[in-house]
Design an enzyme around this catalytic site. Structure first.
Site: not given
Length: 497
Positions: A454-455
DNA sequence: GATATGACTTAGAAGCTCCCAT
DNA sequence: ATGGGAGCTTCTAAGTCATATC
């Protein structure tokens, strides 16, 4: 759930029993008045037997079930979106059960009721193939809204939240481009909030200090939550006085702030950081004449903060800082940790360490695996015996050499060569095991998956793989390669976030 | 401006599978 | 052949943030 820790918790038991009693007949209700007197052994044994039976099925039976499951996925696991066949993330309606909220959730144990077709809204194309409800039932509504991505929704009964069936996002590229845009203005934003620490207006000072935390510590925005409806957790804007301690001096450092609060999923955030003197003074000011339970930033909330960020950069919100700082950290750590001389295993350890630095920054934790100590000990045993083997092989090389010195023939020369190769191999194996042990130990309570998924701009990882000749499969598994296909296509070895 | 709602992203745990050592 | 565990998949809770409503 009898084996689960949940069932030992008062709130869980109370909520469950209260909800259960509502489901009882009048007669049951008069008989069953205390949960602690209930004996669930019989049904527990029944389900255990069922599990056992499933485990003991023949190969053929298991295969048959597998095929059946596959055909269900084939029939229901895909949809046609803008003419493309797309995989649906979650195509099954959530089954009934007992609500398992995280942390001290006031609603844990409540009955999550079965969703009926009558609860379900279908969102599909006009004139398309409208899915048929089960026989004797009807859908709540058929909708044709092409402004949203969901295919199906219902309202869950615990918190009254809408639940969706939808695809797996894939708007990733935009997200990372937004974070890269921030890179261009972050210096300006930083000098701006440093200026704002001196503002005459309290709300501006609070905004500036909060933004500093979000930037420096990758804190979440921290929306307000309805009290008593969920576990008591906070993010940056919702921090309370009781969540920080100020130390003019601590561990030989000046202006220390000690954070201790529960964040998303009730994961504890504990950190001691040295801050600038101005920030420290401001925090003292914000805390003046307040109770522990009062808001630290009483003139600030996420709406105000995001409105301000929007003015600084188009599309900028608090969460972009997390993405930005995570990706920048990965890139910088990879640069710092990768040693060109290293072999493959060591390079991958470096990658994992860079990934770990990000996970630590974002506070991505996991419960230490139950079997951790045991499997660590197993690994150690393996290492010890491998070490033995290396020593043994080393001696064999020596004696083969001695033998060759005496005999001076082809056969003994070859024997030296063979032994030498064997030594090389075992040394490599030992090294691999040792690296694995290091990695495992350092990863005990850290979850790498969340940041990876996600990052971290996948182009950074792909570029690193290309630069050092590491196969992408070593870093991304099959699903991840699918998710990041765009990056694998796009990024060259010289990609810069 | 406060509050509610809705849609979408992020999160750790649980469940499952497959592979390796025995 | 088996059993244990690592790694992957599934599950669904819990955030963020925009927009609608009061």
């Amino acid at each position: 759930m009898l084996d689960h820790e949940y069932t030992t918790k008062d709130v869980f038991r109370k909520n469950f029993f209260k909800n259960w009693r509502k489901e009882m007949t009048h007669e049951e209700r008069t008989v069953i008045t205390s949960l602690s007197k209930c004996n669930f052994n019989e049904i527990n044994e029944y389900f255990k037997t069922k599990t056992e039976e499933r485990k003991n099925m023949s190969k053929e039976e298991k295969l048959k079930i597998k095929h059946e499951n596959e055909s269900v996925v084939k029939a229901y696991g895909f949809c046609l979106m803008d003419g493309h066949r797309e995989k649906i993330g979650n195509f099954k309606i959530e089954p009934p059960g007992l609500f398992r909220g995280r942390g001290d959730h006031p609603k844990q144990g409540m009955l999550k009721r079965r969703v009926q077709p009558e609860d379900v809204i279908i969102n599909c194309s006009k004139g398309g193939n409208i899915p048929q409800p089960p026989a004797g039932h009807r859908w709540k509504e058929i909708r044709h809204d092409n402004k949203v991505t969901w295919l199906c929704s219902w309202t869950e009964n615990i918190q009254g939240q809408v639940k969706y069936i939808m695809l797996n996002g894939e708007k990733d590229w935009q997200k990372y481009e937004m974070a890269r845009n921030l890179k261009g203005v972050v210096d300006k934003i930083r000098s701006q909030y440093r200026e704002d620490w001196k503002s005459k207006e309290m709300r501006i000072r609070q905004r500036a200090v909060a933004l500093y935390f979000i930037d420096k510590l990758a804190l979440r925005a921290g929306n307000e939550k309805e009290e008593g409806e969920t576990a008591d957790t906070v993010g940056c804007c919702s921090l309370r006085v009781e969540h920080i301690k100020l130390h003019p001096e601590l561990d030989g450092q000046e202006f220390m702030v000690e954070f201790d609060f529960l964040g998303k999923d009730s994961i504890r955030y504990y950190n001691k950081v040295s801050v600038e003197k101005r920030v420290f003074k401001n925090l003292q000011l914000f805390m003046e004449n307040k109770q522990p339970g009062d808001d630290l930033f009483d003139r600030l909330n996420t709406a105000i903060l995001n409105k301000h960020l929007q003015e600084l950069m188009d599309g900028l919100t608090a969460k972009v800082f997390r993405t930005y700082n995570a990706s920048v950290t990965l890139q910088q750590q990879l640069k710092e940790l990768t040693n060109p001389e290293d072999n493959m295993a060591a390079k991958i350890l470096s990658y994992n360490r860079a990934n770990r630095a990000v996970a630590i920054l974002c506070n991505h934790q996991r419960a230490a695996p139950k079997t951790f100590e045991k499997s660590m000990a197993n690994l150690q045993t393996k290492i010890d015996s491998k070490r033995e083997q290396v020593l043994l092989t080393r001696r064999e090389v020596k004696s083969a050499k001695a033998d060759y010195k005496v005999r001076r023939d082809e056969k003994s020369r070859k024997a030296v060569e063979t032994k030498r190769k064997a030594l090389e191999r075992t040394e490599e194996q030992l090294m691999k095991l040792e690296v694995q042990a290091t990695d495992k130990e350092e990863n005990k309570q850290i979850a790498l998956g969340t940041s990876k998924l996600n990052y971290l701009d996948p182009r950074i990882s792909v570029a690193w793989c290309k630069k050092w000749g590491v196969p992408v499969e070593k870093v991304y598994n099959k699903t991840q390669r699918d998710k990041f296909a765009w990056a694998i296509d796009m990024a060259e070895a010289d990609y810069e976030f």
